[in-house]
Structures are given as structure tokens and as C-alpha cells.
Design a protein around this motif. Structure first.
Motif, PDB file in Angstrom:
ATOM      1  N   LYS A 157       0.814  -1.233   0.000  1.00 24.00           N
ATOM      2  CA  LYS A 157       0.000   0.000   0.000  1.00 24.00           C
ATOM      3  C   LYS A 157       0.841   1.273   0.000  1.00 24.00           C
ATOM      4  O   LYS A 157       0.471   2.270  -0.611  1.00 24.00           O
ATOM      5  CB  LYS A 157      -1.020   0.007   1.140  1.00 24.00           C
ATOM      6  CG  LYS A 157      -0.438   0.003   2.532  1.00 24.00           C
ATOM      7  CD  LYS A 157      -1.562   0.198   3.546  1.00 24.00           C
ATOM      8  CE  LYS A 157      -1.047   0.164   4.959  1.00 24.00           C
ATOM      9  NZ  LYS A 157      -0.869  -1.184   5.505  1.00 24.00           N
ATOM     10  N   THR A 158       2.006   1.223   0.654  1.00 19.90           N
ATOM     11  CA  THR A 158       2.867   2.399   0.734  1.00 19.90           C
ATOM     12  C   THR A 158       3.216   2.930  -0.665  1.00 19.90           C
ATOM     13  O   THR A 158       3.276   4.143  -0.876  1.00 19.90           O
ATOM     14  CB  THR A 158       4.168   2.022   1.476  1.00 19.90           C
ATOM     15  OG1 THR A 158       3.808   1.276   2.633  1.00 19.90           O
ATOM     16  CG2 THR A 158       4.982   3.236   1.856  1.00 19.90           C
ATOM     17  N   CYS A 209       0.479   5.287  -1.997  1.00 22.99           N
ATOM     18  CA  CYS A 209      -0.168   6.363  -1.235  1.00 22.99           C
ATOM     19  C   CYS A 209       0.483   7.711  -1.571  1.00 22.99           C
ATOM     20  O   CYS A 209       1.677   7.793  -1.864  1.00 22.99           O
ATOM     21  CB  CYS A 209      -0.200   6.047   0.252  1.00 22.99           C
ATOM     22  SG  CYS A 209       1.304   6.349   1.136  1.00 22.99           S
ATOM     23  N   PHE A 223       3.792   9.041   0.420  1.00 24.44           N
ATOM     24  CA  PHE A 223       5.050   8.359   0.115  1.00 24.44           C
ATOM     25  C   PHE A 223       5.574   8.831  -1.246  1.00 24.44           C
ATOM     26  O   PHE A 223       6.777   9.059  -1.428  1.00 24.44           O
ATOM     27  CB  PHE A 223       4.837   6.844   0.127  1.00 24.44           C
ATOM     28  CG  PHE A 223       6.094   6.060  -0.100  1.00 24.44           C
ATOM     29  CD1 PHE A 223       7.085   6.005   0.867  1.00 24.44           C
ATOM     30  CD2 PHE A 223       6.296   5.370  -1.293  1.00 24.44           C
ATOM     31  CE1 PHE A 223       8.256   5.286   0.654  1.00 24.44           C
ATOM     32  CE2 PHE A 223       7.455   4.646  -1.514  1.00 24.44           C
ATOM     33  CZ  PHE A 223       8.440   4.599  -0.541  1.00 24.44           C
ATOM     34  N   TYR A 262       7.806  -3.866   2.922  1.00 28.23           N
ATOM     35  CA  TYR A 262       7.637  -2.446   3.269  1.00 28.23           C
ATOM     36  C   TYR A 262       8.985  -1.751   3.420  1.00 28.23           C
ATOM     37  O   TYR A 262       9.185  -0.654   2.917  1.00 28.23           O
ATOM     38  CB  TYR A 262       6.913  -2.294   4.611  1.00 28.23           C
ATOM     39  CG  TYR A 262       5.439  -2.589   4.567  1.00 28.23           C
ATOM     40  CD1 TYR A 262       4.579  -1.778   3.850  1.00 28.23           C
ATOM     41  CD2 TYR A 262       4.903  -3.667   5.268  1.00 28.23           C
ATOM     42  CE1 TYR A 262       3.223  -2.023   3.815  1.00 28.23           C
ATOM     43  CE2 TYR A 262       3.544  -3.927   5.247  1.00 28.23           C
ATOM     44  CZ  TYR A 262       2.709  -3.110   4.518  1.00 28.23           C
ATOM     45  OH  TYR A 262       1.381  -3.362   4.481  1.00 28.23           O
ATOM     46  N   TRP A 271       5.436   5.613   8.906  1.00 30.21           N
ATOM     47  CA  TRP A 271       5.834   6.208   7.625  1.00 30.21           C
ATOM     48  C   TRP A 271       5.299   5.406   6.455  1.00 30.21           C
ATOM     49  O   TRP A 271       5.193   5.914   5.341  1.00 30.21           O
ATOM     50  CB  TRP A 271       7.362   6.337   7.542  1.00 30.21           C
ATOM     51  CG  TRP A 271       8.080   5.031   7.630  1.00 30.21           C
ATOM     52  CD1 TRP A 271       8.622   4.485   8.747  1.00 30.21           C
ATOM     53  CD2 TRP A 271       8.301   4.079   6.574  1.00 30.21           C
ATOM     54  NE1 TRP A 271       9.167   3.260   8.455  1.00 30.21           N
ATOM     55  CE2 TRP A 271       8.980   2.988   7.127  1.00 30.21           C
ATOM     56  CE3 TRP A 271       7.991   4.047   5.210  1.00 30.21           C
ATOM     57  CZ2 TRP A 271       9.348   1.870   6.369  1.00 30.21           C
ATOM     58  CZ3 TRP A 271       8.356   2.946   4.456  1.00 30.21           C
ATOM     59  CH2 TRP A 271       9.027   1.876   5.037  1.00 30.21           C
ATOM     60  N   TRP A 272       4.984   4.119   6.678  1.00 29.44           N
ATOM     61  CA  TRP A 272       4.454   3.272   5.590  1.00 29.44           C
ATOM     62  C   TRP A 272       3.034   3.693   5.215  1.00 29.44           C
ATOM     63  O   TRP A 272       2.468   3.230   4.244  1.00 29.44           O
ATOM     64  CB  TRP A 272       4.519   1.791   5.965  1.00 29.44           C
ATOM     65  CG  TRP A 272       3.990   1.515   7.342  1.00 29.44           C
ATOM     66  CD1 TRP A 272       2.729   1.132   7.662  1.00 29.44           C
ATOM     67  CD2 TRP A 272       4.717   1.605   8.573  1.00 29.44           C
ATOM     68  NE1 TRP A 272       2.618   1.010   9.022  1.00 29.44           N
ATOM     69  CE2 TRP A 272       3.820   1.287   9.603  1.00 29.44           C
ATOM     70  CE3 TRP A 272       6.043   1.936   8.895  1.00 29.44           C
ATOM     71  CZ2 TRP A 272       4.199   1.276  10.950  1.00 29.44           C
ATOM     72  CZ3 TRP A 272       6.411   1.925  10.238  1.00 29.44           C
ATOM     73  CH2 TRP A 272       5.501   1.595  11.245  1.00 29.44           C
ATOM     74  N   LYS A 273       2.432   4.601   6.031  1.00 28.58           N
ATOM     75  CA  LYS A 273       1.166   5.233   5.642  1.00 28.58           C
ATOM     76  C   LYS A 273       1.450   6.736   5.671  1.00 28.58           C
ATOM     77  O   LYS A 273       0.832   7.496   6.419  1.00 28.58           O
ATOM     78  CB  LYS A 273       0.070   4.927   6.658  1.00 28.58           C
ATOM     79  CG  LYS A 273      -0.211   3.472   6.895  1.00 28.58           C
ATOM     80  CD  LYS A 273      -1.443   3.389   7.785  1.00 28.58           C
ATOM     81  CE  LYS A 273      -1.450   2.172   8.641  1.00 28.58           C
ATOM     82  NZ  LYS A 273      -2.586   2.181   9.577  1.00 28.58           N
ATOM     83  N   THR A 274       2.406   7.156   4.888  1.00 31.61           N
ATOM     84  CA  THR A 274       3.005   8.490   5.006  1.00 31.61           C
ATOM     85  C   THR A 274       1.989   9.636   5.049  1.00 31.61           C
ATOM     86  O   THR A 274       1.253   9.853   4.088  1.00 31.61           O
ATOM     87  CB  THR A 274       3.947   8.740   3.806  1.00 31.61           C
ATOM     88  OG1 THR A 274       4.587   7.521   3.465  1.00 31.61           O
ATOM     89  CG2 THR A 274       4.947   9.826   4.120  1.00 31.61           C
TER      90      THR A 274
END
Ligand code: CTP
Length: 451
Positions: free
Chosen positions: A248-249, A252, A255, A303, A374-377
Motif C-alpha cells: 500500500k505504501t 499512497c 510516500f 515495506y 511512515w508506511w502510511k506516510t
């Protein structure tokens, strides 16, 4: 002179848009039309706009009604535009009645009757039939997928496949979709397949889906062997189908903004990337008990490797894993070190050891830091040698974020350009290669992995 303003996306320009602009112009002497950016439309949940901003502007211009065309970038802009341009009348279609009454303190607000039986949404659906999604797997991630898919126009969750009847039925009932325990029946009822089953089953399901002519969106790690990744991409390409790895990152907006800033030269040349993601799991979960496919790296490695592959590329010169194992031998914490000609990187992930999950990108002029998650920035900072100089960036991340990849996936199905620049084939192949090397280093093999 009476100045009028109106706003819209104006996607797939249609009669409703034309009539709205015609009447808006007739309300005064000078008409300003605000056309939304893709990024703004995404923040208000409007995915799958088909025409580019330039095309939409051009279509508005061609009507001859607009004296001036401006770009609408955020929700707060209407208020300032009214002041800035000295607007007397704000107008939009009647689908918005009441919504903009707050502007009545600054100008007149007029809602014009909407033209019946036409909308961009209708045209999108007519030109591009709804893609029926079939889901393979009934786990946590599949549960998150359905509510997200509902937010993307142009797709609908049709059914779920699980060889275990009870699980398929339970999932299908909960989400009011069909349950399938027979793969042939499942494939004949869907257009695209979302694979969210255990890692080791991905390869077989990808091949079967492609063989049945279905586009595939597959959870990470897509496959655990380089040759399998290469094979399935060739397979998809030969059949003109989309094969899309889901991290997902990668899709988005925050990111992608961060990558853009990192590559813009503002921090100079990138020399070091450190990415860390840890998530403490209960000891009896599949992730911490499956001796072949469990552990922190297969679960979270994709990730933490993603920003490294994005920034340094896929041609690393050295790769090394340092691992802390639990009592059953599975990796609880893995630090992957990569050496490139121009820099070094570490990707750290943990299921049984907690660490400060952050992304740090160090360059010759400054560094970027994004804290967990941060992986869902949603936020990151750029720091420089002068300690008090900090650039701050924020970006929206809606819900569980899967809507971004679903809309990217749909966009690719509908466009003739089948290249996924947000996560390229070579990046997915490199991820599979690194997974394979890790599995080998851990002496994990079975018939799915090859000896
Ligand atoms: N509009 C209208 N009559 C229609 C469709 C739109 O008067 N049949 C108006 C809207 O009310 C708005 C403007 O045209 O003032 C731009 O609308 P936009 O949101 O771009 O168009 P829609 O067709 O409503 O788009 P969507 O289906 O994507 O929501």
C-alpha cells in the motif's frame, strides 16, 4: 461588472457541464471556472477521474463561456478565491444544495438545477464496465480490502474463494458477496482477482488467474522466488493482463511526495536509507509459527525494502541479513544491509522486537525523516546543516489506504499504458529475489520454493 465563479472536476465533459457553465455565465458579466486537480479530487474521495487536468481545462475553455480558468487545489480555496477575485456570485449545481451556504457571508450563492440523467460517473460506468473483483483468501487483509474497494468507483466486490467452505461462507455473509469453493466457478464470475491468501499460495493462484484471463492484484510478498516473479510477469504481459503487487505504501500520495522531494536534489545525492517497521505479534499467530513462510522478514520485509529499491534501484552489490530468532527458530527481527555503488541502506523489521519505526534518507545536503507509521506516510521533515532550517510536508492518507492501489490498478486496466511506475516489474522481481535469498539463508525450502 458582475463576477461569477464556479468549480468542478469536469471529467468526460458532458451536456450537464455545458449547461451549467452556460447558465453560470448568464448570471453575470465575467465567469471564472475552477477546475480541480487530481490530488484534490483524491483527498475528497473522488478516485478514477479519467481525463487529465489539461484535458479537463481544455474542454472548459472550448465552451467559450469561461473568461478565466483557475486550478482548485484544496477545500479552503473557495473562500480565498472569492476575496481575491472580488466575486459577486458563487454558483454550482443543485447536487450541492446547502453545502456552500457558508459562503453567503461573502457573496451570493446560487444553486443551479442539475441536468438530469447525465454525470461523469454514469459515463465512466457506461464506457468502462464495472470490474467485478473476486477475492482469494478470507484473512485480515481481505477484510480490510472490501470497505476500501467500495470507495473506488468502477469496481465491485463480487465474490470470495476459499477452499474451506465454512470460511468462504462466513466471509461472504459478512460482506454480502458470493462464496465460492470451486475455482472454475469463481473465475467465471469475476473480471479481476485480488489474492490475499497465505504467501506460499500466491504463485499458483496468480498463474491460475492469468490462465483464466483475469487481471491480478496480489498481496505482498507477491512470490518468494525471482524466477517465479519473472515468469508470472511474462505470463501476464503475453496475455495483455495486469499483474500488480500490492504494497500500500507504494501507491499512497504521501510516500510518492516524499520520493519526489528525495529525488529533487534538495537533500543532495542520497547516500544512506534506513527503513524500520516493527509490529509485535501474539506468539501463536501464523506469522510466528509457520516454520517455512512465517517470521518478520516475509511479513514486513517488502515495506522496508520498498524505499531502498525506489531510491537506490535494484542493482545492489552486497546483501546481508542479520537475524534474531525466537525459540522455534523463526526470525523475530531481521536487519537487511544493502550496499550500492553510491550508498548504503538498512531495512529493519520485527515481529517480536520493538524498535523506533522510522524512515531516514540521508543525502549530501540534508536528510529526510518520516516517523512511524511512515508506511502510511502523512508527514515528513527535511533537515539541513543549519539546525533551525526544517521543511515540513504533510499529505492525506485516507482510511486503510488500499483505495489508492485499487484505483491505480483500475487506471492501469483502463489505460493502454500497462506500466506501473509506482511499483515497477523490476522492483517486484528484486523484492522476490531478496525474499528468495533470505529463505535460502534461513535454510527454508519446500516444494513451493524449489530445493
Ligand atoms: N452538473 C450539472 N448537471 C449534471 C452534472 C454536473 O449541473 N448532470 C454540475 C455540477 O453540479 C457541478 C459542475 O457541473 O456544478 C461540475 O460537476 P462535476 O462534479 O465535474 O460533474 P459530475 O458529472 O457530477 O461528476 P461526478 O459524476 O464525477 O460526480
Amino acid at each position: 461588472m458582475i463576477k461569477v465563479i464556479t468549480y468542478g472536476t469536469f471529467d468526460l465533459f458532458h451536456e450537464g457541464h455545458y449547461r451549467l457553465l452556460q447558465r453560470a455565465k448568464a448570471l453575470g458579466d465575467y465567469l471564472i471556472v475552477g477546475v480541480t486537480t487530481e490530488a484534490y479530487d483524491e483527498t475528497r474521495g473522488k478516485f478514477n477521474v479519467i481525463d487529465s487536468l489539461m484535458t479537463r481545462i481544455e474542454n472548459v475553455r472550448k465552451t467559450g463561456f469561461a473568461d478565466e480558468i483557475i486550478i482548485e487545489e484544496n477545500a479552503g480555496q473557495k473562500f480565498s478565491d472569492i476575496k481575491k477575485y472580488g466575486i459577486d456570485i458563487f454558483t454550482v449545481g443543485s447536487d450541492w444544495v446547502g453545502e456552500f451556504d457558508y459562503l453567503k457571508d461573502y457573496c451570493q450563492v446560487i444553486y443551479l438545477d442539475r441536468t438530469k440523467n447525465v454525470s461523469s460517473t454514469m459515463l465512466r460506468e457506461r464506457n468502462r464496465p464495472i470490474q467485478r473483483i473476486g477475492i482469494i483468501g478470507t484473512g485480515r487483509i481481505a477484510e480490510r480490502f472490501i470497505p476500501e474497494a467500495k470507495l473506488v468507483s468502477g469496481v465491485s466486490a463480487q465474490g470470495v474463494y476459499n477452499p474451506h467452505t465454512e470460511s468462504a461462507l462466513r466471509f461472504a455473509k459478512r460482506w454480502e458477496i458470493e462464496a465460492y469453493t470451486n475455482l472454475e466457478e469463481f473465475f467465471s464470475a469475476v473480471d479481476v482477482v485480488y489474492i490475499a491468501s497465505p504467501h506460499e499460495t500466491h504463485y499458483g493462484y496468480i498463474k491460475a488467474s492469468l490462465e483464466h484471463g483475469k487481471h491480478v492484484l496480489c498481496e505482498k510478498p507477491m512470490v518468494l522466488r525471482k524466477d517465479q516473479a519473472e515468469e508470472v510477469f511474462v505470463y501476464a504481459r503475453e496475455r495483455g493482463l495486469i499483474l500488480f503487487e500490492e504494497i500500500k505504501t507504494a501507491y499512497c500520495p504521501g510516500f510518492n511526495k516524499l520520493l519526489g522531494i528525495a529525488c529533487s536534489g534538495s537533500i543532495g545525492s542520497i547516500r544512506n536509507v534506513e527503513a524500520c517497521f516493527t509490529k509485535l505479534e501474539k506468539v501463536n499467530t501464523r506469522e510466528l509459527t509457520d516454520q517455512t513462510y512465517g517470521g518478520s522478514f516475509t511479513e514486513l520485509g517488502s515495506y522496508v525494502l520498498l524505499p531502498i529499491l525506489k531510491l537506490f534501484g535494484t542493482d545492489f552489490q552486497e546483501l546481508r541479513f542479520d537475524t534474531i530468532r525466537g525459540e522455534n527458530g523463526l526470525d523475530l527481527f531481521t536487519k537487511t544491509s544493502l550496499v550500492y555503488p553510491t550508498g548504503v541502506a538498512t531495512a529493519t523489521c520485527g515481529l517480536g522486537v520493538k524498535a523506533d519505526g522510522r524512515l531516514l534518507i540521508a543525502g549530501t545536503k540534508g536528510y529526510i525523516v518520516a516517523e512511524a507509521p511512515w508506511w502510511k506516510t502523512t508527514y515528513f521533515e527535511v533537515h539541513y546543516e543549519e539546525a533551525n532550517r526544517v521543511d515540513r510536508y504533510s499529505e492525506i492518507f485516507l482510511g486503510d489506504g488500499l483505495r489508492y492501489e485499487i484505483s491505480n490498478f483500475l487506471y492501469m486496466i483502463n489505460k493502454s499504458n500497462k506500466d506501473n511506475f509506482k511499483l515497477t516489474r523490476s522492483e517486484s522481481i528484486a523484492l522476490a529475489d531478496i525474499m528468495e535469498k533470505f529463505m535460502k539463508a534461513e535454510n527454508r525450502t519446500d516444494e513451493n520454493m524449489g530445493a
